[in-house]
Design a protein around this motif. Structure first.
Motif, PDB file in Angstrom:
ATOM      1  N   ARG A 132       0.816  -1.214   0.000  1.00 42.55           N
ATOM      2  CA  ARG A 132       0.000   0.000   0.000  1.00 42.55           C
ATOM      3  C   ARG A 132       0.846   1.259   0.000  1.00 42.55           C
ATOM      4  O   ARG A 132       0.407   2.323  -0.473  1.00 42.55           O
ATOM      5  CB  ARG A 132      -0.964   0.007   1.189  1.00 42.55           C
ATOM      6  N   GLU A 133       2.059   1.178   0.533  1.00 46.39           N
ATOM      7  CA  GLU A 133       2.940   2.342   0.536  1.00 46.39           C
ATOM      8  C   GLU A 133       3.455   2.673  -0.859  1.00 46.39           C
ATOM      9  O   GLU A 133       3.940   3.774  -1.099  1.00 46.39           O
ATOM     10  CB  GLU A 133       4.111   2.105   1.488  1.00 46.39           C
ATOM     11  N   PHE A 134       3.361   1.722  -1.767  1.00 43.65           N
ATOM     12  CA  PHE A 134       3.813   1.931  -3.141  1.00 43.65           C
ATOM     13  C   PHE A 134       2.631   2.099  -4.102  1.00 43.65           C
ATOM     14  O   PHE A 134       2.807   2.091  -5.316  1.00 43.65           O
ATOM     15  CB  PHE A 134       4.672   0.750  -3.601  1.00 43.65           C
ATOM     16  N   SER A 135       1.431   2.241  -3.551  1.00 49.67           N
ATOM     17  CA  SER A 135       0.223   2.239  -4.369  1.00 49.67           C
ATOM     18  C   SER A 135       0.156   3.455  -5.286  1.00 49.67           C
ATOM     19  O   SER A 135       0.424   4.593  -4.881  1.00 49.67           O
ATOM     20  CB  SER A 135      -1.020   2.211  -3.464  1.00 49.67           C
ATOM     21  N   LEU A 136      -0.240   3.201  -6.528  1.00 50.36           N
ATOM     22  CA  LEU A 136      -0.508   4.262  -7.501  1.00 50.36           C
ATOM     23  C   LEU A 136      -2.009   4.422  -7.742  1.00 50.36           C
ATOM     24  O   LEU A 136      -2.415   5.249  -8.577  1.00 50.36           O
ATOM     25  CB  LEU A 136       0.189   3.946  -8.828  1.00 50.36           C
TER      26      LEU A 136
END
Length: 517
Positions: free
Chosen positions: A152-156
């Protein structure tokens, strides 16, 4: 009252001793407080006269110094698995595996690590609770949730990430509470005869061979993994045969394999694995191709480790091998294709894909109507459904990530009721898994582990409703319930007429339950 304590049988840190009926209450209380496994649980269930006589025996866990250390080692192993999964997910994000969905910006790594660290203490539960079917499934779901907390921290994608974080964490707790802690046995009102039970595994082999033969008349194509998806669309089996194939593959053949291993009939166990492999040209799925290797791995690890450690190691070892391969590739010591093929099939498929499904479903259903469980065919007949296609097909068109099935957290949770009510849905799903705990209570834990060995992989990738019906989980629950528990009280040598008297059945010792640790 005077108790006879002459029968003393050491059993991996616990003693089986002859006590009175009152001693059974003491045993259960002290065993629970000590946290030790009920290694003779099978002795205390059932209603036939022979078992009522055996019910005076109890297993009392020794309060030895090493017992706490065994728990600590299990917790350390679980934490090591968490760390290896984080390294694996780091390589997934760095490799730009999901463009347009997940960023490769490594500035988010610190936040991802903090998310995982905040949720990681939950893993200690798996070091202190007893093994059950819910333990097996719960550990895999726990890792899936950790994977989402990382990704989720890398979610686009655009959705309410804060609400999604709270929802998935609460859903995890709501699922694990019943799945890990509701294990009390249900009284058996219907019990299969021991003779029928001995014949059942061979009957399953014959029936499965017939199913495979009939299915091969409709589709039979041996292709490598690179062409599997191309030809899978050609698989068109009649509905009844399709259901039979899935049930045989995921429930019946693993059940037969567990029975053969328990009775040390290893040639027949090998035949069960061979039949599972023969399903690959028919079904063209990775599960069919790798299922025999997976069950064999679990069986081999189970020879060396207790059942909870086996559960963790069965997940840890393949992922650890993928991380080592990725590190060797990064160091230039191995070529790209072999290493990345393994990493993609094992690490990406087992950890990243189930976690990514939560990301995708959060995004899609934040802007589209909920299903209200209409993905279940019976519900679709009773209520209008906003989707004419299966949810996996809808996801495939929306994100171009292939046929995107997902776990109960995504389908029965996010897609069906939304983020706010997803924890309630997870609680009910946890209660269904807890029913499996109760129906299998009294069976040797290793038998439960082997017979359900494929179900965690199934449940990570399909809705619970699909797993229960299409993949045969409900049938496996029924088989667990009706199995005669006394069938596991004797070793194969004691049930063979030609073997003569056995030490295990001599008057001085009770029959030994199939080893549980």
């Amino acid at each position: 009252m005077e108790y006879n304590t002459s029968l003393l049988l050491p059993f991996h840190g616990c003693h089986v001793m002859s006590l009175g009926q009152e001693g059974d209450v003491v045993r259960r209380s002290l065993s629970h407080l000590a946290g030790c496994d009920d290694r003779n649980e099978a002795i205390h269930t059932g209603d036939n006269p022979r078992r009522r006589k055996m019910n005076i025996r109890a297993s009392l866990c020794e309060f030895e110094p090493g017992f706490g250390w065994r728990r600590a080692k299990l917790a350390l192993l679980a934490y090591a698995h968490v760390m290896v999964c984080c390294v694996s997910l780091y390589f997934v994000t760095a490799a730009r595996s999901f463009p347009g969905v997940i960023s490769d910006d490594q500035a988010h790594v610190a936040a991802a690590v903090l998310n995982v660290l905040a949720f990681s203490p939950v893993v200690i539960l798996f070091a202190i609770v007893r093994f059950s079917f819910g333990y097996l499934v719960g550990f895999y779901f726990y890792i899936m949730i950790l994977g989402y907390l990382w990704l989720r921290e890398f979610s686009l994608l655009d959705y309410d990430h804060s609400l999604a974080l709270a929802s998935i964490v609460l859903s995890g707790f709501a699922f694990l509470a019943p799945a890990l802690f509701i294990t009390a046995p249900l009284r058996q009102t219907v019990v299969m005869s021991e003779r029928t039970f001995r014949m059942l595994p061979s009957t399953i082999l014959i029936a499965s061979a017939a199913i495979i033969g009939a299915s091969s008349l409709y589709h039979l194509k041996l292709v490598d993994l690179s062409e599997m998806y191309k030809y899978r669309a050609e698989v068109a089996l009649p509905a009844s045969l399709r259901y039979a194939t899935w049930i045989a593959s995921n429930a019946l053949l693993p059940f037969a394999f567990a029975c053969f291993v328990a009775s040390k009939r290893y040639w027949q166990a090998g035949a069960a694995l061979l039949l599972m492999l023969l399903l690959y040209p028919v079904m063209l799925t990775k599960m069919a191709l790798f299922a025999p290797v997976w069950l064999l791995l679990i069986a081999l690890i189970g020879k060396l480790a207790e059942v909870r450690a086996t559960t963790i190691l069965s997940f840890f070892l393949p992922i650890f091998a993928g991380v080592v391969i990725a590190l060797l590739y990064k160091a230039g010591l191995i070529p790209l294709k072999p290493g990345m093929v393994y990493f993609g099939i094992v690490n990406t498929r087992m950890i990243a894909i189930p976690s990514l499904a939560l990301e995708v479903y959060n995004n899609y259903f934040s802007a589209h109507p909920l299903t209200h469980f209409c993905q279940i065919n019976a519900v679709k007949l009773l209520t209008p459904c906003p989707y004419d296609e299966p949810i996996w097909a809808v996801m495939a068109k929306a994100y171009e990530l292939g046929s995107f099935n997902a776990s109960l957290f995504a389908t029965e949770g996010i897609a069906s009721v939304g983020l706010v009510l997803a924890p309630v849905s997870a609680l009910f799903c946890g209660l269904i898994i807890a029913l499996g705990n109760r129906l299998s209570s009294g069976l040797p834990p290793r038998f439960v582990l082997l017979s359900a060995g494929l179900l965690p992989q199934v449940l990570l990738n399909v809705p619970l409703s699909t797993a229960m019906l299409t993949n045969g989980t409900a049938l496996l629950f029924l088989l667990w319930y009706i199995i005669p528990r006394p069938a596991f009280d004797q070793t194969p040598s004691s049930t063979t007429a030609a073997s003569g008297p056995s030490r295990m059945t001599s008057p001085a010792r009770p029959p030994q339950v199939w080893p549980t640790t």
